[in-house]
Motif scaffolding. Structure first.
Motif, PDB file in Angstrom:
ATOM      1  N   GLY A   1      77.752 -34.719 116.541  1.00  0.00           N
ATOM      2  CA  GLY A   1      77.298 -34.429 117.898  1.00  0.00           C
ATOM      3  C   GLY A   1      78.426 -34.017 118.844  1.00  0.00           C
TER       4      GLY A   1
ATOM      5  N   TRP B   1      70.990 -31.170 112.737  1.00  0.00           N
ATOM      6  CA  TRP B   1      71.335 -32.376 113.513  1.00  0.00           C
ATOM      7  C   TRP B   1      70.223 -32.666 114.516  1.00  0.00           C
ATOM      8  N   GLN B   2      69.786 -31.600 115.192  1.00  0.00           N
ATOM      9  CA  GLN B   2      68.674 -31.724 116.126  1.00  0.00           C
ATOM     10  C   GLN B   2      67.894 -30.417 116.178  1.00  0.00           C
TER      11      GLN B   2
ATOM     12  N   LYS C   1      78.611 -25.587 120.553  1.00  0.00           N
ATOM     13  CA  LYS C   1      79.237 -26.629 121.387  1.00  0.00           C
ATOM     14  C   LYS C   1      80.634 -26.869 120.848  1.00  0.00           C
TER      15      LYS C   1
ATOM     16  N   ARG D   1      69.092 -39.027 135.127  1.00  0.00           N
ATOM     17  CA  ARG D   1      69.566 -40.079 134.216  1.00  0.00           C
ATOM     18  C   ARG D   1      69.673 -41.420 134.926  1.00  0.00           C
TER      19      ARG D   1
ATOM     20  N   THR E   1      76.661 -27.419 125.565  1.00  0.00           N
ATOM     21  CA  THR E   1      76.394 -28.748 125.028  1.00  0.00           C
ATOM     22  C   THR E   1      75.121 -28.612 124.202  1.00  0.00           C
ATOM     23  N   ILE E   2      74.770 -29.660 123.489  1.00  0.00           N
ATOM     24  CA  ILE E   2      73.555 -29.586 122.676  1.00  0.00           C
ATOM     25  C   ILE E   2      72.334 -29.567 123.590  1.00  0.00           C
ATOM     26  N   GLU E   3      72.258 -30.537 124.488  1.00  0.00           N
ATOM     27  CA  GLU E   3      71.165 -30.556 125.457  1.00  0.00           C
ATOM     28  C   GLU E   3      71.476 -29.546 126.554  1.00  0.00           C
TER      29      GLU E   3
ATOM     30  N   PRO F   1      67.716 -38.152 123.007  1.00  0.00           N
ATOM     31  CA  PRO F   1      68.429 -38.733 124.157  1.00  0.00           C
ATOM     32  C   PRO F   1      67.610 -39.803 124.869  1.00  0.00           C
ATOM     33  N   GLY F   2      68.291 -40.808 125.386  1.00  0.00           N
ATOM     34  CA  GLY F   2      67.628 -41.884 126.127  1.00  0.00           C
ATOM     35  C   GLY F   2      66.704 -41.356 127.227  1.00  0.00           C
ATOM     36  N   PRO F   3      67.180 -40.408 128.055  1.00  0.00           N
ATOM     37  CA  PRO F   3      66.306 -39.892 129.130  1.00  0.00           C
ATOM     38  C   PRO F   3      65.223 -38.949 128.608  1.00  0.00           C
TER      39      PRO F   3
HETATM   40  P1  XMP Z   1      75.372 -33.061 124.428  1.00  0.00           P
HETATM   41  O1  XMP Z   1      74.207 -32.490 125.176  1.00  0.00           O
HETATM   42  O2  XMP Z   1      76.324 -33.802 125.318  1.00  0.00           O
HETATM   43  O3  XMP Z   1      74.739 -34.138 123.455  1.00  0.00           O
HETATM   44  O4  XMP Z   1      76.061 -32.056 123.558  1.00  0.00           O
HETATM   45  C1  XMP Z   1      75.415 -34.803 122.412  1.00  0.00           C
HETATM   46  C2  XMP Z   1      74.441 -35.780 121.790  1.00  0.00           C
HETATM   47  O5  XMP Z   1      74.104 -36.801 122.732  1.00  0.00           O
HETATM   48  C3  XMP Z   1      72.712 -36.806 123.012  1.00  0.00           C
HETATM   49  N1  XMP Z   1      72.554 -37.044 124.452  1.00  0.00           N
HETATM   50  C4  XMP Z   1      72.171 -38.217 124.999  1.00  0.00           C
HETATM   51  N2  XMP Z   1      71.824 -39.394 124.415  1.00  0.00           N
HETATM   52  N3  XMP Z   1      71.446 -40.319 126.559  1.00  0.00           N
HETATM   53  C5  XMP Z   1      71.440 -40.429 125.217  1.00  0.00           C
HETATM   54  O6  XMP Z   1      71.095 -41.497 124.715  1.00  0.00           O
HETATM   55  C6  XMP Z   1      71.778 -39.183 127.223  1.00  0.00           C
HETATM   56  O7  XMP Z   1      71.756 -39.103 128.449  1.00  0.00           O
HETATM   57  C7  XMP Z   1      72.161 -38.072 126.377  1.00  0.00           C
HETATM   58  N4  XMP Z   1      72.560 -36.803 126.657  1.00  0.00           N
HETATM   59  C8  XMP Z   1      72.797 -36.201 125.454  1.00  0.00           C
HETATM   60  C9  XMP Z   1      72.223 -35.437 122.586  1.00  0.00           C
HETATM   61  O8  XMP Z   1      70.839 -35.464 122.259  1.00  0.00           O
HETATM   62  C10 XMP Z   1      73.121 -35.135 121.407  1.00  0.00           C
HETATM   63  O9  XMP Z   1      72.673 -35.763 120.227  1.00  0.00           O
END
Ligand code: XMP
Length: 510
Positions: free
Chosen positions: A465, A430-431, A502, A294, A506-508, A389-391
């Motif tokens: 999310g 959602w995703q 979650k 990241r 986590t989602i990712e 996600p941004g990355p």
């Molecule tokens: P997690 O994985 O934390 O994700 O349950 C919650 C939401 O955030 C998004 N996500 C990101 N978005 N930069 C972003 O812009 C990131 O580094 C990043 N990591 C997670 C994820 O897709 C989900 O919608």
């Protein structure tokens, strides 16, 4: 246009109050509970709402507003904790209740003369509180009660102070909007003069005035917020706006070309497309840690953006797609001791560049940004796209990111999305995406033993999310996904389905 200020005592519903007030056509903003009466006065609001909060007003260190807010001559509506605050600060009596009340109650109405005008007897209201108002402050009358909370609605019509123990902003309170609208229009005398149409007009004028003959640069991420920002600014200053869209090599299949085409041809933005995938991949070589990935991606993005912006010559303004929740969540709510979550849009500001910021969406909630996008000509499909996600795919290719693994993931991900759309599931999720694991597994294809990669399919449902459930997909649907991915994506011989909620997952995956 007179606005309503909402003092935030930390309730999970504070943003919802602000949105409901806007839905009624009154512009609203959220301020920390500790805002001084003089600051509030300077903002010239037409009404104040005190939000709920998780604490007990009877506890030591409970968050209290500046007592002078009650001397500003403004109408005040206290909700839940807000009502108890009024009870405590205006000399009523609040007692901790032995039993926490949570869920539906029926509201008995004693007087429909003001706040409760049009509210039906026995109307369901949503409760969530521990403390209870035992005695109304002097000057107040009790106009509504429930079985458990005798003093559920209190009114001092002379001073225009009102309190409700329940939450009118949540959908479960059936006449909640009626109560809010009585407060805003009948009691505070506000006008319903906030709308996205008027917002566009006001912003376009402001941007024109500020930018004048200067130029603006805006980074597009492929997401909704940055695009809507660009379109709004474009409407104000036309081609004095240049957009920069960087291909980091971590986007989905064909996404860069498709988006460039959409931005250029359909939306007529002046846009510089930069293919920087090599730079990103080189910088990511050998890196397996998610957080390092990241950081690297953020840093390379800034480098490239900076270089491109310099190339454009003299540009005075940088546009960013910051939206209202980013603004609220970046500031401390519970006083100076709490950690401040900082928000970094598009990976942070280019430091060496002396830009002035233009952030026209700073006042808007996400659903308002989406409606604005539709009004500015963006199609529904783009507006309702899943978050990405941004990355990008870097956090879905577990372990080291290579060109080869990105290729595999892109193909698998594309199949997941195709099938999700075909099954009519896209809007309900959602995703939906694929993850590529950094391990191999043994398989057999034809007469051959294979030793190939594993793809995870992740389909989640969520409203924000913050929490998520895995989607209970049908066996036939999962079978189709698995067959297609194994048959069509070279290098993959196994597909697994992620059944983790979650929290704790986590989602990712990274
Ligand atoms: P997690 O994985 O934390 O994700 O349950 C919650 C939401 O955030 C998004 N996500 C990101 N978005 N930069 C972003 O812009 C990131 O580094 C990043 N990591 C997670 C994820 O897709 C989900 O919608």
């Amino acid at each position: 246009m007179l606005k309503t200020l909402i003092l935030d005592f930390g309730s999970q519903y504070t943003q919802l109050i602000a949105r409901k007030v806007r839905e009624l056509g009154v512009y609203s903003e959220i301020v920390p509970f500790s805002a001084s009466a003089s600051r509030i006065k300077k903002e010239e609001p037409g009404a104040l709402i005190l939000s709920g909060g998780p604490q007990s007003v009877t506890a030591r260190g409970a968050p209290l507003p500046d007592p002078n807010i009650f001397g500003l001559g403004l109408p005040v509506l206290g909700i839940c904790y807000g009502l108890q605050l009024m009870g405590r600060m205006l000399r009523g009596r609040v007692a901790p209740s032995p039993k926490r009340e949570y869920g539906f109650a029926r509201l008995g109405v004693l007087d429909r003369g003001s706040l409760l005008r049009g509210v039906r007897a026995g109307s369901p209201v949503w409760m969530s509180h521990g403390d209870k108002l035992e005695e109304a402050p002097p000057g107040f009358q009790v106009t509504g009660g429930t079985e458990n909370a005798r003093l559920a609605v209190i009114e001092d019509r002379g001073r225009r102070f009102f309190g409700v123990q329940f939450h009118p902003e949540v959908i479960h309170t059936r006449d909640g909007m009626k109560i809010l609208s009585n407060f805003l229009f009948r009691i505070a005398g506000l006008k319903a003069d906030w709308s996205l149409g008027s917002f566009i007009e006001r912003q376009v004028e402001d941007i024109r005035r500020r930018v004048g003959k200067e130029r603006v640069v805006c980074g597009l991420s492929g997401g909704v917020d940055s695009l809507v920002t660009a379109l709004l600014i474009h409407r104000a200053v036309g081609d004095r706006l240049t957009c920069v869209f960087v291909d980091n090599g971590l986007l989905r299949k064909d996404e860069f070309g498709r988006l460039m085409d959409r931005f250029r041809r359909k939306l007529r933005l002046k846009i510089v497309g930069v293919d920087a995938s090599d730079r990103f991949l080189r910088a990511l070589r050998g890196v397996a840690s998610p957080e390092r990935k990241r950081k690297i991606i953020g840093r390379v993005f800034i480098d490239i953006f900076e270089r491109e912006a310099r190339r454009l010559g003299r540009v005075r303004f940088l546009a960013q797609g910051t939206i209202y929740p980013d603004v609220i969540e970046s500031r401390p709510v519970r006083g100076p001791s709490s950690t401040i979550k900082s928000h970094h849009n598009v990976g942070g500001l280019p430091r060496g560049l002396r830009f002035e910021l233009v952030e026209p969406l700073r006042e808007l909630f996400k659903d308002e940004v989406r409606s604005l996008g539709l009004r500015l000509g963006v199609d529904r499909e783009f507006i309702l796209q899943h978050p990405f996600p941004g990355p990008g795919l870097a956090v879905r290719t577990l372990g080291e990111v290579t060109r080869e693994s990105l290729e595999i993931l892109r193909e698998a991900d594309d199949i997941v999305l195709q099938e999700v759309r075909r099954a009519g599931l896209y809007r309900r999720l959602w995703q939906a995406f694929a993850v590529l694991l950094p391990v191999r597994s043994v398989g057999v294809m034809g007469d051959q033993r294979t030793y190939q990669r594993v793809v995870v399919v992740r389909l989640v449902r969520s409203t924000d999310g913050m929490t998520a459930d895995w989607h209970p997909a049908s066996p036939a649907f999962l079978a189709r996904l698995s067959t297609r991915i194994v048959n069509e994506v070279a290098g993959v011989n196994r597909v697994v389905y992620d059944i983790t909620t979650k929290p704790p997952g986590t989602i990712e995956w990274e």
